[in-house]
Design a protein around this motif. Structure first.
Motif, PDB file in Angstrom:
ATOM      1  N   MET A 160       0.851  -1.181   0.000  1.00  0.00           N
ATOM      2  CA  MET A 160       0.000   0.000   0.000  1.00  0.00           C
ATOM      3  C   MET A 160       0.891   1.236   0.000  1.00  0.00           C
ATOM      4  O   MET A 160       1.850   1.321   0.764  1.00  0.00           O
ATOM      5  CB  MET A 160      -0.904  -0.001   1.230  1.00  0.00           C
ATOM      6  N   LEU A 161       0.584   2.202  -0.863  1.00  0.00           N
ATOM      7  CA  LEU A 161       1.424   3.390  -0.979  1.00  0.00           C
ATOM      8  C   LEU A 161       0.863   4.584  -0.237  1.00  0.00           C
ATOM      9  O   LEU A 161       1.607   5.506   0.109  1.00  0.00           O
ATOM     10  CB  LEU A 161       1.616   3.742  -2.456  1.00  0.00           C
ATOM     11  N   ALA A 162      -0.418   4.600   0.028  1.00  0.00           N
ATOM     12  CA  ALA A 162      -1.018   5.735   0.725  1.00  0.00           C
ATOM     13  C   ALA A 162      -0.368   5.907   2.097  1.00  0.00           C
ATOM     14  O   ALA A 162      -0.229   4.957   2.868  1.00  0.00           O
ATOM     15  CB  ALA A 162      -2.514   5.515   0.880  1.00  0.00           C
ATOM     16  N   GLY A 163       0.066   7.125   2.375  1.00  0.00           N
ATOM     17  CA  GLY A 163       0.672   7.436   3.651  1.00  0.00           C
ATOM     18  C   GLY A 163       2.147   7.097   3.759  1.00  0.00           C
ATOM     19  O   GLY A 163       2.779   7.418   4.771  1.00  0.00           O
ATOM     20  N   ARG A 164       2.708   6.476   2.732  1.00  0.00           N
ATOM     21  CA  ARG A 164       4.122   6.102   2.787  1.00  0.00           C
ATOM     22  C   ARG A 164       4.967   7.142   2.057  1.00  0.00           C
ATOM     23  O   ARG A 164       4.459   7.956   1.275  1.00  0.00           O
ATOM     24  CB  ARG A 164       4.325   4.717   2.168  1.00  0.00           C
ATOM     25  N   VAL A 196      21.707   3.060   5.468  1.00  0.00           N
ATOM     26  CA  VAL A 196      20.894   3.810   6.432  1.00  0.00           C
ATOM     27  C   VAL A 196      19.400   3.688   6.159  1.00  0.00           C
ATOM     28  O   VAL A 196      18.594   4.347   6.828  1.00  0.00           O
ATOM     29  CB  VAL A 196      21.297   5.296   6.438  1.00  0.00           C
ATOM     30  N   MET A 197      19.010   2.846   5.235  1.00  0.00           N
ATOM     31  CA  MET A 197      17.594   2.743   4.888  1.00  0.00           C
ATOM     32  C   MET A 197      16.794   2.010   5.959  1.00  0.00           C
ATOM     33  O   MET A 197      17.311   1.194   6.718  1.00  0.00           O
ATOM     34  CB  MET A 197      17.433   2.034   3.538  1.00  0.00           C
ATOM     35  N   LYS A 198      15.497   2.300   5.958  1.00  0.00           N
ATOM     36  CA  LYS A 198      14.566   1.672   6.884  1.00  0.00           C
ATOM     37  C   LYS A 198      14.449   0.171   6.620  1.00  0.00           C
ATOM     38  O   LYS A 198      14.664  -0.299   5.497  1.00  0.00           O
ATOM     39  CB  LYS A 198      13.168   2.270   6.711  1.00  0.00           C
ATOM     40  N   ASP A 199      14.032  -0.556   7.634  1.00  0.00           N
ATOM     41  CA  ASP A 199      13.672  -1.957   7.465  1.00  0.00           C
ATOM     42  C   ASP A 199      12.460  -2.039   6.528  1.00  0.00           C
ATOM     43  O   ASP A 199      11.464  -1.339   6.708  1.00  0.00           O
ATOM     44  CB  ASP A 199      13.320  -2.574   8.818  1.00  0.00           C
ATOM     45  N   GLY A 200      12.580  -2.872   5.505  1.00  0.00           N
ATOM     46  CA  GLY A 200      11.474  -3.071   4.568  1.00  0.00           C
ATOM     47  C   GLY A 200      11.439  -2.106   3.408  1.00  0.00           C
ATOM     48  O   GLY A 200      10.483  -2.131   2.612  1.00  0.00           O
ATOM     49  N   ALA A 201      12.444  -1.259   3.253  1.00  0.00           N
ATOM     50  CA  ALA A 201      12.462  -0.312   2.136  1.00  0.00           C
ATOM     51  C   ALA A 201      12.460  -1.059   0.809  1.00  0.00           C
ATOM     52  O   ALA A 201      13.106  -2.099   0.651  1.00  0.00           O
ATOM     53  CB  ALA A 201      13.686   0.593   2.232  1.00  0.00           C
ATOM     54  N   ILE A 202      11.712  -0.520  -0.138  1.00  0.00           N
ATOM     55  CA  ILE A 202      11.550  -1.124  -1.461  1.00  0.00           C
ATOM     56  C   ILE A 202      12.395  -0.341  -2.458  1.00  0.00           C
ATOM     57  O   ILE A 202      12.324   0.895  -2.518  1.00  0.00           O
ATOM     58  CB  ILE A 202      10.070  -1.104  -1.873  1.00  0.00           C
ATOM     59  N   LEU A 203      13.183  -1.057  -3.266  1.00  0.00           N
ATOM     60  CA  LEU A 203      14.081  -0.429  -4.244  1.00  0.00           C
ATOM     61  C   LEU A 203      13.634  -0.820  -5.648  1.00  0.00           C
ATOM     62  O   LEU A 203      13.605  -2.003  -5.992  1.00  0.00           O
ATOM     63  CB  LEU A 203      15.516  -0.894  -4.024  1.00  0.00           C
ATOM     64  N   ALA A 204      13.291   0.176  -6.470  1.00  0.00           N
ATOM     65  CA  ALA A 204      12.832  -0.079  -7.833  1.00  0.00           C
ATOM     66  C   ALA A 204      13.515   0.879  -8.797  1.00  0.00           C
ATOM     67  O   ALA A 204      13.741   2.052  -8.471  1.00  0.00           O
ATOM     68  CB  ALA A 204      11.314   0.077  -7.924  1.00  0.00           C
ATOM     69  N   ASN A 205      13.827   0.385  -9.979  1.00  0.00           N
ATOM     70  CA  ASN A 205      14.434   1.190 -11.033  1.00  0.00           C
ATOM     71  C   ASN A 205      13.453   1.320 -12.186  1.00  0.00           C
ATOM     72  O   ASN A 205      12.949   0.321 -12.694  1.00  0.00           O
ATOM     73  CB  ASN A 205      15.737   0.541 -11.520  1.00  0.00           C
ATOM     74  N   ASP A 224      10.284   5.006   2.157  1.00  0.00           N
ATOM     75  CA  ASP A 224       9.736   3.647   2.214  1.00  0.00           C
ATOM     76  C   ASP A 224       9.867   2.947   0.871  1.00  0.00           C
ATOM     77  O   ASP A 224      10.090   1.745   0.806  1.00  0.00           O
ATOM     78  CB  ASP A 224       8.255   3.688   2.607  1.00  0.00           C
ATOM     79  N   VAL A 225       9.705   3.713  -0.202  1.00  0.00           N
ATOM     80  CA  VAL A 225       9.804   3.187  -1.568  1.00  0.00           C
ATOM     81  C   VAL A 225      10.714   4.119  -2.352  1.00  0.00           C
ATOM     82  O   VAL A 225      10.539   5.347  -2.310  1.00  0.00           O
ATOM     83  CB  VAL A 225       8.420   3.109  -2.252  1.00  0.00           C
ATOM     84  N   PHE A 226      11.706   3.556  -3.059  1.00  0.00           N
ATOM     85  CA  PHE A 226      12.644   4.341  -3.859  1.00  0.00           C
ATOM     86  C   PHE A 226      12.486   3.964  -5.327  1.00  0.00           C
ATOM     87  O   PHE A 226      12.503   2.773  -5.676  1.00  0.00           O
ATOM     88  CB  PHE A 226      14.085   4.081  -3.412  1.00  0.00           C
ATOM     89  N   LEU A 244      -1.733   8.397  -5.487  1.00  0.00           N
ATOM     90  CA  LEU A 244      -2.001   7.204  -4.697  1.00  0.00           C
ATOM     91  C   LEU A 244      -1.936   7.477  -3.190  1.00  0.00           C
ATOM     92  O   LEU A 244      -2.054   6.569  -2.380  1.00  0.00           O
ATOM     93  CB  LEU A 244      -1.007   6.096  -5.064  1.00  0.00           C
ATOM     94  N   GLY A 245      -1.712   8.728  -2.840  1.00  0.00           N
ATOM     95  CA  GLY A 245      -1.733   9.103  -1.431  1.00  0.00           C
ATOM     96  C   GLY A 245      -0.389   9.090  -0.743  1.00  0.00           C
ATOM     97  O   GLY A 245      -0.315   9.220   0.485  1.00  0.00           O
ATOM     98  N   ALA A 246       0.685   8.941  -1.516  1.00  0.00           N
ATOM     99  CA  ALA A 246       2.014   8.911  -0.910  1.00  0.00           C
ATOM    100  C   ALA A 246       2.533  10.318  -0.650  1.00  0.00           C
ATOM    101  O   ALA A 246       2.122  11.285  -1.293  1.00  0.00           O
ATOM    102  CB  ALA A 246       2.992   8.165  -1.823  1.00  0.00           C
ATOM    103  N   ARG A 247       3.448  10.411   0.299  1.00  0.00           N
ATOM    104  CA  ARG A 247       4.226  11.622   0.497  1.00  0.00           C
ATOM    105  C   ARG A 247       5.465  11.478  -0.380  1.00  0.00           C
ATOM    106  O   ARG A 247       6.192  10.486  -0.271  1.00  0.00           O
ATOM    107  CB  ARG A 247       4.615  11.749   1.967  1.00  0.00           C
ATOM    108  N   VAL A 248       5.716  12.439  -1.251  1.00  0.00           N
ATOM    109  CA  VAL A 248       6.749  12.290  -2.275  1.00  0.00           C
ATOM    110  C   VAL A 248       7.945  13.192  -1.986  1.00  0.00           C
ATOM    111  O   VAL A 248       7.801  14.404  -1.781  1.00  0.00           O
ATOM    112  CB  VAL A 248       6.185  12.608  -3.672  1.00  0.00           C
ATOM    113  N   LEU A 249       9.124  12.583  -1.975  1.00  0.00           N
ATOM    114  CA  LEU A 249      10.394  13.308  -1.927  1.00  0.00           C
ATOM    115  C   LEU A 249      11.076  13.166  -3.272  1.00  0.00           C
ATOM    116  O   LEU A 249      11.049  12.091  -3.880  1.00  0.00           O
ATOM    117  CB  LEU A 249      11.320  12.744  -0.849  1.00  0.00           C
ATOM    118  N   VAL A 250      11.703  14.228  -3.735  1.00  0.00           N
ATOM    119  CA  VAL A 250      12.420  14.210  -5.014  1.00  0.00           C
ATOM    120  C   VAL A 250      13.891  14.497  -4.754  1.00  0.00           C
ATOM    121  O   VAL A 250      14.227  15.397  -3.964  1.00  0.00           O
ATOM    122  CB  VAL A 250      11.836  15.252  -5.989  1.00  0.00           C
ATOM    123  N   THR A 251      14.772  13.733  -5.405  1.00  0.00           N
ATOM    124  CA  THR A 251      16.202  14.043  -5.394  1.00  0.00           C
ATOM    125  C   THR A 251      16.611  14.443  -6.802  1.00  0.00           C
ATOM    126  O   THR A 251      16.111  13.878  -7.782  1.00  0.00           O
ATOM    127  CB  THR A 251      17.040  12.842  -4.910  1.00  0.00           C
TER     128      THR A 251
END
Length: 407
Positions: A192-196, A271-280, A252-254, A217-224
């Protein structure tokens, strides 16, 4: 669903390319020409191959990503008389063997997605260069490489930058990548992406689309970003902008969409959180430093879900790598919707026809798609959708083209 049925389903959502293919069948602009292609072997690509074959081309197709290859589609294309050198999941050596097999036809025209075929031509198969009239490149990563080749005067023939059309940047890069990326992430993780917190690395056309869909989808979005203008654009659109060093601790999701390498590196993984998702969702499997991830991990659990591998770090934190770091939308899902690829492949088909007509007057280099092709593709897509637009009146035409008229 068989490969033939899959291709037929895609074609139903590709009316512009289907119409172009019908026209090619009447005009036969590629009669006797050999085309070598290195593209994703999917149902949508099959519709493009069919349009070019209808125009008289003899085609050999290799895969630009072994994890996106649809084997049933490859078989259907073979039955249709198109030589396909591709199989899902092959290793790197076999991948390049397939590219060389496609080049064995001694092509007049080349189609590429990532520049691997063109690179192979210029390094290992230089004996074939004199016969190549020109080519098309489908993606940002490939165009970056081609422009560098042209700058170093290493490029031996003209190449059309299909990726850089207005229609492709809007429809394919922004809307297609945005939708298909999260299709792949959700299929792979059921998360679920909402709130993450979703971290989007890169705010080009693809990055904008990914950020928009994540926000929707309700996510909080950070941009680099590395480009201050793009970073400012992201900030003014309401996204937080941080360096990856900071974003790595909160995400939470990259999703990487840069076209560059080592965007997510060892120091970020640690330094990533437990359960972080990595996608390209960029291009090659170098945006996430998978080798560093493997070296860091004390345990690796492959296939915890389809297209999801779990890496356990010394801290006990588990990082989830999707699609082996390759394109998540094509590996864990089916890539862009066919309606999106209708635009991209229509521009590519018309660009091939333009190259065949104009190649004698073109010097080696990277060329934009002629504006009239881009406009024609948009016009045809609007017509297929039942939409219409206004046209200028003679008075409006005069006003826009005269400096003598005041306000």
């Amino acid at each position: 669903m068989t490969g033939e049925a899959r291709i037929g389903w895609a074609a139903r959502s590709m009316p512009v390319l289907t119409a172009i293919g019908s026209g090619f069948g009447d005009e036969r602009p590629f009669e006797g020409l050999r085309i070598a292609a290195c593209l994703h072997v999917t149902a949508e690509t099959a519709v493009l191959m069919g349009a070019l074959k209808a125009g008289g081309a003899h085609i050999a197709l290799a895969a630009s990503n072994p994890l996106s290859t649809q084997d049933d589609v490859a078989q259907a294309l073979e039955e249709y008389g198109i030589a396909v050198h591709a199989k899902a999941g092959v290793d790197r050596a076999t991948y390049y063997r397939h590219i060389n097999q496609a080049l064995d036809i001694a092509p007049d025209i080349v189609l590429d997605d990532g520049c691997d075929l063109v690179n192979t031509l210029h390094t290992e198969r230089r004996d074939l260069l004199d016969g190549v009239r020109g080519g098309c490149e489908e993606t940002t990563t490939g165009i970056i490489r081609l422009r560098q080749m042209a700058a170093e005067q290493a490029l031996s023939f003209p190449v059309v930058a299909v990726n850089d059309t207005r229609t492709k940047r809007m429809f394919d890069n922004r809307y297609g990548t945005g939708q298909s990326t999260f299709d792949g992430i959700m299929r792979a993780t059921n998360a679920m992406l909402a709130g993450r917190v979703v971290v989007v690395a890169g705010f080009g056309y693809c990055g904008r689309g990914v950020a928009e869909r994540a926000k929707g989808l309700g996510a909080r979005v950070l941009v680099t970003e590395i480009d201050p203008v793009k970073a400012l654009d992201a900030m003014l659109q309401g996204y937080e902008v941080k360096p990856m060093e900071e974003a790595a601790r909160t995400g939470d999701v990259f999703v990487t969409v840069t076209g560059n390498r080592d965007v997510i590196r060892r120091e970020h993984l640690e330094v990533m959180k437990d359960g972080a998702i990595l996608a390209n969702a960029g291009h090659f499997d170098v945006e996430i430093d998978v080798r560093a991830l493997e070296e860091l991990a004390v345990e690796v659990h492959h296939g915890v879900r389809p297209n999801t591998d779990e890496y356990v770090l010394p801290s006990g934190h588990r990082l989830l790598l999707l699609a082996e770091g390759r394109l998540v939308n094509l590996t864990a899902a089916e890539g862009h919707p066919a309606a999106v690829m209708d635009m991209s492949f229509s521009a590519q088909a018309l660009a091939v026809a333009w190259l065949v007509r104009e190649h004698e007057r073109l010097e080696p280099g990277v060329y934009d798609v002629p504006e009239e092709i881009d406009v024609e593709v948009a016009r045809l897509k609007l017509a297929a959708a039942g939409a219409a637009i206004d046209s200028l009146t003679p008075v409006q035409e005069d006003y826009l083209h005269s400096w003598r008229l005041g306000s």
